[in-house]
Design a protein around this motif. Structure first.
Motif, PDB file in Angstrom:
ATOM      1  N   SER A 314       0.838  -1.202   0.000  1.00 28.53           N
ATOM      2  CA  SER A 314       0.000   0.000   0.000  1.00 28.53           C
ATOM      3  C   SER A 314       0.872   1.250   0.000  1.00 28.53           C
ATOM      4  N   MET A 315       1.956   1.228   0.744  1.00 30.40           N
ATOM      5  CA  MET A 315       2.850   2.381   0.794  1.00 30.40           C
ATOM      6  C   MET A 315       3.583   2.575  -0.530  1.00 30.40           C
ATOM      7  N   ILE A 316       4.047   1.475  -1.121  1.00 27.94           N
ATOM      8  CA  ILE A 316       4.769   1.560  -2.394  1.00 27.94           C
ATOM      9  C   ILE A 316       3.853   2.081  -3.496  1.00 27.94           C
ATOM     10  N   LEU A 317       2.659   1.524  -3.590  1.00 32.77           N
ATOM     11  CA  LEU A 317       1.740   1.903  -4.663  1.00 32.77           C
ATOM     12  C   LEU A 317       1.263   3.345  -4.529  1.00 32.77           C
ATOM     13  N   VAL A 318       1.045   3.797  -3.296  1.00 32.43           N
ATOM     14  CA  VAL A 318       0.626   5.191  -3.111  1.00 32.43           C
ATOM     15  C   VAL A 318       1.763   6.145  -3.463  1.00 32.43           C
ATOM     16  N   ALA A 319       2.995   5.776  -3.119  1.00 34.40           N
ATOM     17  CA  ALA A 319       4.142   6.607  -3.508  1.00 34.40           C
ATOM     18  C   ALA A 319       4.239   6.700  -5.031  1.00 34.40           C
ATOM     19  N   LEU A 320       4.021   5.580  -5.728  1.00 29.68           N
ATOM     20  CA  LEU A 320       4.034   5.598  -7.192  1.00 29.68           C
ATOM     21  C   LEU A 320       2.878   6.420  -7.745  1.00 29.68           C
ATOM     22  N   LEU A 321       1.712   6.316  -7.113  1.00 28.26           N
ATOM     23  CA  LEU A 321       0.558   7.095  -7.554  1.00 28.26           C
ATOM     24  C   LEU A 321       0.829   8.591  -7.411  1.00 28.26           C
ATOM     25  N   CYS A 322       1.487   8.982  -6.337  1.00 29.37           N
ATOM     26  CA  CYS A 322       1.846  10.396  -6.153  1.00 29.37           C
ATOM     27  C   CYS A 322       2.800  10.856  -7.252  1.00 29.37           C
TER      28      CYS A 322
END
Length: 424
Positions: A314-322
């Motif tokens: 969840s943290m990795i994907l949200v960082a990529l989404l940002c």
């Protein structure tokens, strides 16, 4: 950078607010009912009732604060003194509202009055959130072109973005005695009114958000940025524009909730160093510029437990989404008024230490705000397609995407809430 801000607000077409309210309510209740059924069946397999599933972790804190205030209760058998300094980490907006709703129920001797009141508050807040997301989606549609051309388009758009919000991974937390539903509801409505240049309304809702969660600082920062922009516009064309009193007052009003509570909390737990000391001492929560997040992710992929893996991804994907959202911002596909609080909220969560298992729910708002323009564009592409094959393919893609999103959301909710043994 393309300018995604229109010259001024336009009045919603007749019937749009009512249509979005009805569709958002029905979609929310249906999605929530399915979530409850899934959680009930999943929990029964482990010998737990739906009440047991929903009343976990922070739900205990919220209901106890609602019943007893910030002292006068203990949280575990080995405690002898009433909790106070640990409990101040929880802002009062949600538990106070639950207490207000529970008061007449207690007078009428309703069983589990606080729990019933909490579910009532969360349900109403979730419906309000879905309606706000739907109105926000309509506003985003208008900013990228002509207004939705017919009621069917509004219905599909509202249903799609409601599923995005309510069916999200860890979306079950919106229905629990947690503050997520209330905070997200006032956040999306504050953003809607800000986009429509209703600055004081946005400020009042930000004040409520500030009485609910510390992360309302992202909204206060947004109001400050909007005030600076309005002041600059006034300065550039001051002969034809009135002084932006409302825009300048909005961040002041918006900060009252968070400043008022932190002032009280600092005095209440002054003996241990104030509110932030209580956060660090009781919950190991403090800004560390992402060091703890990096250690967690690098040390838990692949994770020993499913919950560790879900939290890490969840943290990795949200960082990529940002990161991807920068392209959306540059091309005008997302207004800066949505982008800024989403990225700041993600930065606050990822840049702090604390309970890493709670990250999937704490990142719900950034995911919603950053994915909302994408869903609006998908619906627009489908509804404006001139070739029948494209329209059919778009409809199938939207429907399949909604099903996959909900299945993923229900699975993550159940895995983190029922199978995972640690706090979420």
């Amino acid at each position: 950078m393309k300018n995604s801000v229109s010259a001024g607000p336009r009045a919603p077409e007749a019937g749009v607010p009512l249509t979005t309210a009805v569709v958002a309510t029905l979609t929310t209740l249906v999605t929530g009912a399915v979530q409850f059924v899934v959680m009930a069946v999943w929990g029964r397999r482990q010998g737990r009732t739906l009440h047991d599933v929903l009343m976990q972790w922070d739900a205990h804190w919220m209901t106890m604060i609602s019943e007893h205030g910030y002292s006068g209760f203990v949280m575990s058998p080995d405690q002898t003194d009433p909790v106070q300094w640990e409990s101040v980490a929880f802002f009062p907006g949600y538990p106070v509202l639950v207490r207000v709703v529970a008061a007449p129920m207690a007078v009428l001797d309703v069983a589990e009055a606080t729990f019933v009141a909490a579910l009532t508050v969360s349900t109403v807040a979730t419906v309000a959130m879905a309606w706000g997301v739907s109105m926000l989606a309509v506003e985003l549609w208008r900013r990228r072109g002509p207004s939705p051309s017919d009621r069917r388009t509004v219905v599909v758009l509202s249903a799609a973005v409601t599923v995005l919000a309510v069916g999200a991974p860890m979306g079950i937390v919106y229905w629990m005695p947690y503050s997520e539903s209330l905070f997200t509801a006032v956040t999306v409505w504050a953003l809607y009114f800000l986009l429509r240049r209703r600055f004081l309304l946005a400020g009042v809702l930000t004040m409520v958000a500030g009485a609910t969660r510390l992360t309302a600082t992202a909204l206060i920062l947004l109001l400050c940025a909007a005030a600076v922009l309005e002041l600059w516009r006034w300065w550039r064309g001051r002969q034809g524009r009135g002084f932006p009193v409302r825009a300048l007052a909005a961040p002041v009003v918006g900060s009252l909730g968070i400043v008022g509570y932190l002032s009280w909390a600092d005095r209440t737990v002054a003996e241990i160093g104030g509110y932030f000391a209580a956060q660090q001492r009781g919950w190991h929560s403090g800004v560390d510029m992402g060091a703890a997040t990096l250690r967690w992710v690098t040390g838990n992929l692949p994770g020993e437990l499913t919950g560790y893996t879900i939290s890490s991804w969840s943290m990795i994907l949200v960082a990529l989404l940002c990161a991807v959202s920068l392209v959306m911002l540059w091309t005008g596909r997302i207004p800066w008024q949505l982008w800024l609080p989403a990225v700041v909220l993600a930065g606050i969560v990822l840049g702090s230490d604390g309970i890493m298992h709670s990250r999937p729910r704490l990142l719900l708002v950034p995911v919603l705000l950053l994915m909302l323009p994408l869903v609006v564009e998908l619906v627009r592409t489908w509804r404006t397609a001139t070739r029948p094959q494209v329209a059919v393919a778009g409809g199938v893609l939207l429907g399949a995407g909604a099903v996959v999103w909900c299945v993923l959301g229900f699975w993550v909710s159940g895995a983190m809430l029922i199978d995972f043994e640690y706090a979420i």
